[in-house]
Design a protein around this motif. Structure first.
Motif: not given
Length: 93
Positions: A22-26, A58-59, A65-72
């Motif tokens: 949820k935090r990643l999506v936000q 695969d989300l 790399t210690l940085f997360c980006i959502i696959k919308y």
């Protein structure tokens, strides 16, 4: 797609994972893992395990790399399929 949705829902079933996702999506553009750890007050090892599960489903784009980006696009697939899966037509009683 049922396989994508099933895998995503399996990985998101844990409350800590759901809170983290949820935090990643936000965030809209991704969050450094250190920031997540600080904001959510999870231990590094626990957070790492949960983020790893997002990668295996695969989300997220980057998780090593210690940085997360959502696959919308994947999230959208899960949302659309879940709406269809759990849709209930009106029933007369």
């Amino acid at each position: 797609n049922i396989e994508i949705t099933a895998k995503a829902l399996k990985e998101l079933r844990h409350p800590t994972r759901l809170t983290t996702f949820k935090r990643l999506v936000q965030s809209g553009s991704g969050v450094a893992v250190g920031v997540l750890q600080q904001e959510l007050a999870f231990s590094g090892s626990i957070l790492s395990q949960h983020i790893s599960s997002f990668g295996s489903a695969d989300l997220i784009i980057e998780w090593r790399t210690l940085f997360c980006i959502i696959k919308y696009d994947k999230l959208q697939t899960v949302i659309i399929f879940s709406k269809k899966l759990f849709a209930v037509e009106s029933v007369d009683c």
